[in-house]
Design a protein around this motif. Structure first.
Motif, PDB file in Angstrom:
ATOM      1  N   PRO A   1      -1.918   8.506  -0.153  1.00  0.00           N
ATOM      2  CA  PRO A   1      -2.014   7.688  -1.383  1.00  0.00           C
ATOM      3  C   PRO A   1      -1.896   8.453  -2.544  1.00  0.00           C
ATOM      4  CG  PRO A   1      -4.149   7.839  -0.204  1.00  0.00           C
ATOM      5  CD  PRO A   1      -3.331   8.359   0.559  1.00  0.00           C
TER       6      PRO A   1
ATOM      7  N   GLY B   1       0.997  -1.252  -0.085  1.00  0.00           N
ATOM      8  CA  GLY B   1      -0.056   0.138   0.046  1.00  0.00           C
ATOM      9  C   GLY B   1       0.845   1.255   0.087  1.00  0.00           C
ATOM     10  N   PRO B   2       0.113   2.295   0.190  1.00  0.00           N
ATOM     11  CA  PRO B   2       1.005   3.506   0.083  1.00  0.00           C
ATOM     12  C   PRO B   2       1.811   3.940   1.146  1.00  0.00           C
ATOM     13  CG  PRO B   2      -1.411   3.861   0.303  1.00  0.00           C
ATOM     14  CD  PRO B   2      -1.421   2.567   0.102  1.00  0.00           C
TER      15      PRO B   2
ATOM     16  N   HIS C   1      -8.976   3.849   0.751  1.00  0.00           N
ATOM     17  CA  HIS C   1      -7.737   4.704   1.128  1.00  0.00           C
ATOM     18  C   HIS C   1      -7.816   6.045   1.111  1.00  0.00           C
ATOM     19  CE1 HIS C   1      -5.397   0.770   1.000  1.00  0.00           C
ATOM     20  NE2 HIS C   1      -6.166   0.506  -0.046  1.00  0.00           N
TER      21      HIS C   1
ATOM     22  N   ARG D   1      -2.061   0.438  -8.770  1.00  0.00           N
ATOM     23  CA  ARG D   1      -1.443  -0.847  -8.657  1.00  0.00           C
ATOM     24  C   ARG D   1      -2.312  -1.934  -7.806  1.00  0.00           C
ATOM     25  NH1 ARG D   1       2.281   1.283  -6.141  1.00  0.00           N
ATOM     26  NH2 ARG D   1       1.857   0.666  -3.948  1.00  0.00           N
TER      27      ARG D   1
ATOM     28  N   ASP E   1      -0.693   4.483  -6.542  1.00  0.00           N
ATOM     29  CA  ASP E   1      -0.957   3.360  -5.607  1.00  0.00           C
ATOM     30  C   ASP E   1      -2.552   2.806  -5.928  1.00  0.00           C
ATOM     31  OD1 ASP E   1       1.161   3.941  -4.002  1.00  0.00           O
ATOM     32  OD2 ASP E   1       0.301   5.847  -3.044  1.00  0.00           O
TER      33      ASP E   1
END
Length: 366
Positions: free
Chosen positions: A35, A28-29, A76, A42, A39
């Motif tokens: 973020p 994760g970021p 996120h 991906r 991110d």
């Protein structure tokens, strides 16, 4: 709360509690930064361009992909960074509203519509009041666009009717949408309000009530809307064998005060008209005030019709019969068009003028 731990070399480490870490694990970021679009791309297994399309509500994204990306964005807390986007695109994610309009409610309604469309998009609104008659008008407009590095501009009447402004924006490469009563540009750059249809509606209503003595209060001659509203009014009267005497046409300024002045003048005529169509609600409200001042009962002795259906129309006494123009909806559409989010399937009839009958119109006195 941050917890301190000792590393193997005795150095002090600062560890963020798990509740503040990303749920995406090591891929994760990470907790130390916000973020990014990379991110999200991906984690979703898509390209950055696809994430951008989802953010901008592009129709060219599969439903399952859109749902997956939107879920990750929500999970996120990702939000586009306007500054970063501006650097990437060479311009800021700002939309400018340019106006030279004496009616403050029009400007407010337009802003509300623009903000409706921008909510959650990462775009922001900046406004630029101007004086179209000023010698520095074009230089001021150029400076505004270039200083702000605008993504696009919405031009409203009467600025939208000035071809010099459109030429300037094309010259400096700034996208724009013009709001005007008639088509003045390419279809993708225009939102046509078709004010002439509204004038026709007002005339038909008054003629159907039995009126034969009509008056019209125009707006400033620099506004195309004023001419279109009068033309529609006269066309519909002519279709029923009726006419608008030239001495019954007075020029206002789209302001309440000018409506009072014109109303007083019309009430001095002999014979005086039994029905007045004012080219906007502010002037129509002024006519109501002049009638009350002169002891003329509305609608028993004088019918009054306005144009716009802004808040004043339902707050005066008697409440005002008027032609509704969906200014807020037009603002939303203008922003959507600039952001590439317009839905072509939307019914254009919802953006056309429509008569709203209230208390200020009735049959003529017998």
């Amino acid at each position: 709360m941050k917890q301190r731990h000792r590393g193997r070399d005795g150095a002090s480490l600062v560890r963020t509690p798990r509740s503040r870490r990303t749920e995406a694990g090591e891929s994760g970021p990470g907790p130390a930064r916000r973020p990014t679009i990379n991110d999200i791309a991906r984690l979703a297994g898509v390209s950055k361009k696809t994430v951008s399309r989802v953010i901008n509500a592009s129709p060219f994204v599969r439903a399952d992909t859109r749902e997956r990306v939107e879920a990750l964005i929500a999970e996120h807390g990702y939000a586009p960074d306007p500054q970063a986007r501006g650097l990437a695109y060479g311009r800021a994610f700002l939309i400018g509203l340019v106006y030279d309009n004496p009616n403050p409610q029009y400007v407010v309604n337009m802003q509300l519509g623009l903000l409706d469309a921008m909510r959650g998009s990462g775009f922001e609104l900046v406004v630029h009041p101007c004086d179209r008659g000023s010698p520095s008008f074009l230089d001021d407009l150029r400076g505004f666009v270039q200083r702000q590095r605008l993504f696009g501009v919405v031009l409203t009447p009467s600025v939208s009717e000035d071809e010099r402004a459109a030429e300037l924006l094309r010259e400096i490469g700034c996208d724009y949408v013009r709001v005007a009563s008639v088509a003045l540009d390419q279809a993708e750059r225009m939102i046509e309000t078709r004010d002439r249809l509204g004038g026709r509606e007002a005339a038909r209503h008054l003629a159907d009530l039995g009126h034969r003595g009509f008056a019209f209060i125009s707006g400033p001659p620099t506004f195309r809307s004023s001419h279109e509203r009068r033309s529609g009014f006269e066309e519909a009267l002519a279709e029923q064998g009726l006419s608008l005497p030239k001495k019954h046409v007075l020029e206002g300024a789209y302001t309440y005060e000018s409506g009072i002045a014109c109303g007083r003048a019309l009430l001095q005529l002999q014979p005086r008209p039994t029905a007045v169509f004012a080219a906007n609600d502010e002037m129509a409200a002024g006519v109501l005030a002049a009638a009350r001042e002169g002891g003329v009962a509305v609608p028993a002795e004088l019918s009054v019709v306005g144009f716009d259906d802004f808040q004043v129309a339902s707050r005066v006494f008697p409440t005002l019969t008027t032609v509704r123009t969906p200014t807020r909806e037009i603002g939303r559409l203008a922003a959507d068009r600039l952001m590439g989010r317009e839905d072509d399937a939307r019914d254009p009839k919802g953006r056309l003028p429509a008569l709203v009958v209230r208390e200020s119109s009735g049959p003529p006195p017998r």
